[in-house]
Design a protein around this motif. Structure first.
Motif, short mmCIF file in Angstrom:
data_model
loop_
_atom_site.label_atom_id
_atom_site.label_comp_id
_atom_site.label_asym_id
_atom_site.label_seq_id
_atom_site.Cartn_x
_atom_site.Cartn_y
_atom_site.Cartn_z
N CYS A 1 -4.57 0.74 -4.31
CA CYS A 1 -4.36 0.28 -5.69
C CYS A 1 -5.57 -0.51 -6.18
O CYS A 1 -5.99 -0.36 -7.32
N ALA A 2 -6.11 -1.34 -5.30
CA ALA A 2 -7.29 -2.13 -5.69
C ALA A 2 -8.44 -1.20 -6.07
O ALA A 2 -9.31 -1.57 -6.84
N MET A 3 -8.42 0.02 -5.52
CA MET A 3 -9.50 0.97 -5.83
C MET A 3 -9.11 1.92 -6.95
O MET A 3 -9.80 2.90 -7.21
N GLY A 4 -7.98 1.66 -7.59
CA GLY A 4 -7.64 2.42 -8.79
C GLY A 4 -6.58 3.49 -8.62
O GLY A 4 -6.16 4.10 -9.60
N PHE A 5 -6.10 3.74 -7.40
CA PHE A 5 -5.01 4.71 -7.22
C PHE A 5 -3.69 4.08 -7.67
O PHE A 5 -3.53 2.86 -7.60
N ASP A 6 -2.74 4.92 -8.05
CA ASP A 6 -1.35 4.48 -8.11
C ASP A 6 -0.79 4.82 -6.73
O ASP A 6 -0.75 6.00 -6.36
N ALA A 7 -0.41 3.82 -5.98
CA ALA A 7 -0.05 4.08 -4.58
C ALA A 7 1.38 3.66 -4.28
O ALA A 7 1.87 2.65 -4.80
N GLU A 8 2.00 4.46 -3.44
CA GLU A 8 3.38 4.17 -3.03
C GLU A 8 3.42 4.13 -1.51
O GLU A 8 2.77 4.94 -0.86
N VAL A 9 4.16 3.19 -0.96
CA VAL A 9 4.32 3.12 0.49
C VAL A 9 5.80 3.29 0.82
O VAL A 9 6.66 2.66 0.19
N GLN A 10 6.09 4.17 1.78
CA GLN A 10 7.50 4.46 2.13
C GLN A 10 7.63 4.75 3.62
O GLN A 10 6.76 5.40 4.20
N PRO A 11 8.74 4.32 4.24
CA PRO A 11 9.03 4.77 5.60
C PRO A 11 9.38 6.26 5.58
O PRO A 11 9.93 6.75 4.59
N VAL A 12 9.05 6.96 6.65
CA VAL A 12 9.16 8.42 6.63
C VAL A 12 10.58 8.91 6.32
O VAL A 12 10.75 9.94 5.65
N ASP A 13 11.58 8.16 6.75
CA ASP A 13 12.96 8.61 6.51
C ASP A 13 13.33 8.59 5.03
O ASP A 13 14.35 9.16 4.64
N SER A 14 12.53 7.89 4.20
CA SER A 14 12.84 7.82 2.77
C SER A 14 12.10 8.88 1.96
O SER A 14 12.23 8.90 0.74
N VAL A 15 11.30 9.70 2.63
CA VAL A 15 10.47 10.66 1.88
C VAL A 15 10.97 12.08 2.15
O VAL A 15 11.07 12.50 3.30
#
Ligand SMILES: Cc1cc2nc3c(=O)[nH]c(=O)nc-3n(C[C@H](O)[C@H](O)[C@H](O)COP(=O)(O)O)c2cc1C
Length: 216
Positions: free
Chosen positions: A78-92
């Motif tokens: 995000c600091a580098m300009g991406f829209d970023a999402e973090v998720q545990p694998v079971d939620s994806v």
């Protein structure tokens, strides 16, 4: 033929003894595999800069340290300009809608966690279309010598057989006995694993900052 009273009593005692032993054994196993709950890192942040790319950081953990690393990686993205999402694998359930993916796992018994390898196998075709980077947290084979490097490479051999990451990194992880089950503590002792938090946050951030190039 009816069983005589003394034999009946003896059989009842044996049955009661067996039931008691089974209950104690089941109680022990339940206690021995129980570990404290993990707080799973989850979230989304917006880069704001005109990168206009959505990145997904997916991780697999048992004791939480890999999720904390994944969160820091997503914050750097995000600091580098991406829209970023973090998720545990079971939620994806899918990687569609993202333009870049970062996958990370803890190592247990010489390999990535099975839920992550299953995820990769399931998403293989989608992941092959996307810029991908992978990271691994582990506690053994931490040195720069050839034997350690080969051992580390072995941890992700099965992963690299399925996907083709643009970048791969290994980070020293964390072993905190208070977050482990009895059996896990025994395993850590048995293999004489280092204990403590060995994560080098500067190195983790530097690698994440490099992803801005790698994932474009
Ligand atoms: C039961 C157990 C088995 C482990 N097996 C390995 C291993 O085979 N190789 C290794 O380098 N590290 C091993 N580790 C260390 C973990 O990979 C490391 O602690 C990692 O940071 C754990 O991540 P987590 O907190 O996200 O679960 C093991 C740790 C535990 C508790």
């Amino acid at each position: 033929m009816p069983i005589e009273a003394p034999r009946r009593t003896a059989l009842r005692r044996i049955a009661a003894g067996l039931a008691g032993t089974v209950a104690v054994a089941a109680g022990f196993v339940t206690w021995a595999v129980h570990r404290p709950d993990v707080l799973f890192a989850k979230g989304r942040c917006y880069g704001g800069a005109p990168v206009k790319k959505k990145a997904l950081v997916v991780y697999a953990t048992r004791a939480g340290s890999t999720g904390e690393v994944a969160r820091v990686i997503s914050e750097r993205l995000c600091a580098m300009g991406f829209d970023a999402e973090v998720q545990p694998v079971d939620s994806v359930s899918s990687v569609s809608g993202y333009q870049a993916v970062v996958l990370g796992s803890a190592v247990r018994y010489g390999a990535w966690l099975p839920e992550m390898t299953k995820f990769i196998a399931f998403q293989q075709s989608a992941l092959s279309q996307l810029p991908l980077a992978i990271f691994t947290l582990h506690m053994q084979a931490l040195g720069d010598d050839t034997a350690s490097q080969a051992a580390r490479a072995g941890y992700t051999k099965a992963v690299r057989a399925v996907v083709n990451p643009r970048d791969e990194v290994f980070f020293a992880g964390k072993v905190d006995p208070t977050t482990l089950s009895f059996f896990e503590r025994m395993a850590v002792k048995l293999v004489r694993s280092p204990v403590g938090d060995k994560r080098d946050w500067d190195r983790i951030r530097r690698w994440a900052d490099g992803l801005s190039e790698t994932l474009h």
